[in-house]
Design a protein around this motif. Structure first.
Motif, PDB file in Angstrom:
ATOM      1  N   ARG A  70       0.910  -1.350  -0.017  1.00  0.00           N
ATOM      2  CA  ARG A  70      -0.069  -0.012  -0.079  1.00  0.00           C
ATOM      3  C   ARG A  70       0.806   1.176   0.207  1.00  0.00           C
ATOM      4  N   ILE A  71       2.024   1.083   0.597  1.00  0.00           N
ATOM      5  CA  ILE A  71       3.041   2.356   0.609  1.00  0.00           C
ATOM      6  C   ILE A  71       3.787   2.703  -0.641  1.00  0.00           C
ATOM      7  N   THR A  72       4.536   1.553  -1.031  1.00  0.00           N
ATOM      8  CA  THR A  72       5.248   1.749  -2.158  1.00  0.00           C
ATOM      9  C   THR A  72       4.904   1.300  -3.519  1.00  0.00           C
ATOM     10  N   GLY A  73       3.751   0.657  -3.378  1.00  0.00           N
ATOM     11  CA  GLY A  73       2.978   0.142  -4.860  1.00  0.00           C
ATOM     12  C   GLY A  73       3.821  -1.271  -5.246  1.00  0.00           C
ATOM     13  N   GLN A  74       4.634  -1.646  -4.628  1.00  0.00           N
ATOM     14  CA  GLN A  74       5.388  -2.661  -5.232  1.00  0.00           C
ATOM     15  C   GLN A  74       4.615  -3.827  -5.446  1.00  0.00           C
ATOM     16  N   ASN A 215     -18.902  -2.299   4.405  1.00  0.00           N
ATOM     17  CA  ASN A 215     -18.188  -1.237   3.389  1.00  0.00           C
ATOM     18  C   ASN A 215     -16.777  -1.178   3.725  1.00  0.00           C
ATOM     19  N   ALA A 216     -15.996  -1.839   3.045  1.00  0.00           N
ATOM     20  CA  ALA A 216     -14.428  -2.018   3.109  1.00  0.00           C
ATOM     21  C   ALA A 216     -13.783  -1.284   1.938  1.00  0.00           C
ATOM     22  N   ASN A 217     -13.013  -0.242   2.323  1.00  0.00           N
ATOM     23  CA  ASN A 217     -12.355   0.584   1.318  1.00  0.00           C
ATOM     24  C   ASN A 217     -10.990   0.004   0.907  1.00  0.00           C
ATOM     25  N   ASN A 218     -10.618   0.057  -0.432  1.00  0.00           N
ATOM     26  CA  ASN A 218      -9.542  -0.359  -0.963  1.00  0.00           C
ATOM     27  C   ASN A 218      -8.867   0.693  -1.803  1.00  0.00           C
ATOM     28  N   SER A 219      -7.917   1.403  -1.339  1.00  0.00           N
ATOM     29  CA  SER A 219      -7.406   2.607  -2.116  1.00  0.00           C
ATOM     30  C   SER A 219      -6.381   2.154  -3.368  1.00  0.00           C
ATOM     31  N   CYS A 220      -6.007   0.785  -3.336  1.00  0.00           N
ATOM     32  CA  CYS A 220      -5.130   0.518  -4.328  1.00  0.00           C
ATOM     33  C   CYS A 220      -6.115   0.040  -5.493  1.00  0.00           C
ATOM     34  N   TRP A 221      -7.397  -0.166  -5.360  1.00  0.00           N
ATOM     35  CA  TRP A 221      -8.003  -0.790  -6.556  1.00  0.00           C
ATOM     36  C   TRP A 221      -8.136   0.222  -7.806  1.00  0.00           C
ATOM     37  N   THR A 222      -7.730  -0.433  -9.005  1.00  0.00           N
ATOM     38  CA  THR A 222      -7.701   0.216 -10.095  1.00  0.00           C
ATOM     39  C   THR A 222      -8.332  -0.180 -11.149  1.00  0.00           C
ATOM     40  N   SER A 286       2.302  -3.549  11.301  1.00  0.00           N
ATOM     41  CA  SER A 286       3.065  -2.629  11.019  1.00  0.00           C
ATOM     42  C   SER A 286       2.624  -1.735   9.488  1.00  0.00           C
ATOM     43  N   SER A 287       2.709  -0.561   9.475  1.00  0.00           N
ATOM     44  CA  SER A 287       2.506   0.002   8.350  1.00  0.00           C
ATOM     45  C   SER A 287       3.155  -0.458   7.248  1.00  0.00           C
ATOM     46  N   ALA A 288       4.525  -0.970   7.393  1.00  0.00           N
ATOM     47  CA  ALA A 288       5.089  -1.378   6.374  1.00  0.00           C
ATOM     48  C   ALA A 288       4.778  -2.775   5.554  1.00  0.00           C
ATOM     49  N   ASN A 289       3.982  -3.297   6.556  1.00  0.00           N
ATOM     50  CA  ASN A 289       3.163  -4.504   5.877  1.00  0.00           C
ATOM     51  C   ASN A 289       1.800  -4.671   5.794  1.00  0.00           C
ATOM     52  N   GLN A 290       1.550  -3.384   5.078  1.00  0.00           N
ATOM     53  CA  GLN A 290      -0.233  -3.328   4.671  1.00  0.00           C
ATOM     54  C   GLN A 290      -0.034  -3.267   3.392  1.00  0.00           C
ATOM     55  N   PHE A 291      -0.979  -4.495   2.739  1.00  0.00           N
ATOM     56  CA  PHE A 291      -1.110  -4.584   1.279  1.00  0.00           C
ATOM     57  C   PHE A 291      -2.634  -4.617   0.914  1.00  0.00           C
ATOM     58  N   CYS A 292      -2.864  -4.700  -0.532  1.00  0.00           N
ATOM     59  CA  CYS A 292      -4.027  -4.594  -0.846  1.00  0.00           C
ATOM     60  C   CYS A 292      -4.017  -4.851  -2.434  1.00  0.00           C
ATOM     61  N   LEU A 293      -4.998  -5.312  -2.898  1.00  0.00           N
ATOM     62  CA  LEU A 293      -5.458  -5.718  -4.162  1.00  0.00           C
ATOM     63  C   LEU A 293      -5.651  -4.792  -5.101  1.00  0.00           C
ATOM     64  N   GLN A 294      -4.651  -4.826  -6.196  1.00  0.00           N
ATOM     65  CA  GLN A 294      -4.801  -3.702  -7.241  1.00  0.00           C
ATOM     66  C   GLN A 294      -5.708  -3.882  -8.171  1.00  0.00           C
ATOM     67  N   TYR A 295      -5.760  -5.325  -8.590  1.00  0.00           N
ATOM     68  CA  TYR A 295      -6.442  -5.507  -9.942  1.00  0.00           C
ATOM     69  C   TYR A 295      -6.690  -7.035  -9.841  1.00  0.00           C
ATOM     70  N   GLN A 296      -7.875  -7.295 -10.374  1.00  0.00           N
ATOM     71  CA  GLN A 296      -8.454  -8.601 -10.563  1.00  0.00           C
ATOM     72  C   GLN A 296      -8.953  -8.761 -11.851  1.00  0.00           C
ATOM     73  N   GLY A 297      -8.773  -9.874 -12.613  1.00  0.00           N
ATOM     74  CA  GLY A 297      -9.127 -10.118 -14.036  1.00  0.00           C
ATOM     75  C   GLY A 297      -9.659 -11.727 -14.061  1.00  0.00           C
ATOM     76  N   THR A 298      -9.892 -11.941 -15.576  1.00  0.00           N
ATOM     77  CA  THR A 298     -10.210 -13.431 -15.774  1.00  0.00           C
ATOM     78  C   THR A 298      -8.968 -13.903 -16.565  1.00  0.00           C
ATOM     79  N   TRP A 299      -9.000 -15.143 -16.769  1.00  0.00           N
ATOM     80  CA  TRP A 299      -7.756 -15.677 -17.494  1.00  0.00           C
ATOM     81  C   TRP A 299      -8.278 -17.079 -18.054  1.00  0.00           C
TER      82      TRP A 299
END
Length: 299
Positions: A70-74, A215-222, A286-299
């Motif tokens: 969530r912090i670095t976008g990695q 209502n769960a917010n995910n700021s990473c979702w694109t 830890s704030s350094a260990n906060q992650f989130c789902l950026q993208y989801q798609g089909t395959w």
């Protein structure tokens, strides 16, 4: 990102690292006292909202998702669901930069299933086994799971034994398939077997609390503007007979296994409706260990 963190996210999945499963252990029977309650009565206390965990974990669908810091976008981890039968879905975890694994490295796969007429007559999501597959190869090292004891509770109520709940002890109960709007807990003592399916490779204890977040917010979702959606929150603790508590903590019984008391959770994640695993995720708080789902798609 530390090597330990990558190892836990990429190789091991959120529930438990596959690297933990390979040492030889011994079966130890656990004796835990709990209130003499009927599983039917306990589960009737839950309020179901008409949704299913398949709506959240994307079971039965071909989906993939990428999780980022969530912090670095990695990019940190990638998952994919692959239905292999009417009630079974394979869950693959891997490195998004070397999907599904680096050359020569095993591909981490979990076997999930949906089982009917389990404890309380309800349908459960079940975790049957872990596999190490290899790309361009027929090699599939399968590590089956066996439950020695399973229990459920509603809210902070007493634990009730559901080991003999109708779905057997091969694999382990992971969650009720029908979504509830009030929280409940599951805990399991069990064994993870070596490839021969007979020798115990590791004894384990796992506990979770599942709660509904409307209502769960995910700021990473694109993928689309729908960044706020219902989610299932899972808080977890894990112990195994070689590595001890990782994550979480709890007291130990005289037999050298967790006795189920004083359990403290060491991580949590939210599974977004229609999006899947890792909608939000925290390791060790830890704030350094906060992650989130950026993208989801089909395959």
């Amino acid at each position: 990102m530390t090597e330990e963190l990558r190892d836990r996210l990429v190789k091991g999945r959120l529930s438990l690292p596959l690297a933990y499963f390979l040492a030889i252990g011994a079966i130890v029977q656990v004796n835990v006292s709990c209130a003499a309650q009927n599983a039917d009565d306990v589960i009737k206390e839950l309020q179901f909202n008409g949704e299913t965990m398949s709506d959240y974990h994307t079971l039965g669908s071909r989906r993939m998702g990428v999780m980022i810091n969530r912090i670095t976008g990695q990019k940190l981890s990638q998952w994919a669901t692959n239905p292999v039968g009417p009630t079974r879905t394979d869950f693959t975890w891997g490195d998004p930069n070397n999907w599904p694994s680096a050359p020569g490295k095993p591909i981490s796969v979990e076997e999930w299933s949906i089982k009917s007429n389990c404890a309380g007559g309800r349908t459960f999501v079940w975790l049957d086994a872990y596999r190490n597959d290899y790309a361009d190869s027929s090699v599939r090292n399968r590590f089956k799971i066996g439950t020695t004891r399973a229990e459920i509770r509603v809210g902070g109520g007493p634990w009730t034994d559901i080991t003999d709940g109708g779905c057997g002890v091969e694999g382990q109960p992971y969650a009720l398939h029908d979504v509830t709007t009030n929280p409940y807990g599951l805990r399991v003592w069990g064994n993870i077997y070596q490839v021969d399916g007979v020798t115990v490779g590791r004894r384990f204890f796992w506990q979770e609390t599942i709660s509904y977040v409307p209502n769960a917010n995910n700021s990473c979702w694109t993928k689309d503007p729908d960044r706020v959606r219902p989610a299932i929150k899972q808080e977890e603790a894990w112990w195994d007979s070689t590595n001890g508590w990782k994550p979480g903590s709890g007291s130990m019984g005289v037999n050298g296994e967790p006795d189920g008391a004083q359990v403290t959770y060491g991580r949590w994640q939210m599974v977004g409706k229609g999006a899947g695993e890792g909608w939000n995720l925290s390791l060790r708080g830890s704030s350094a260990n906060q992650f989130c789902l950026q993208y989801q798609g089909t395959w």
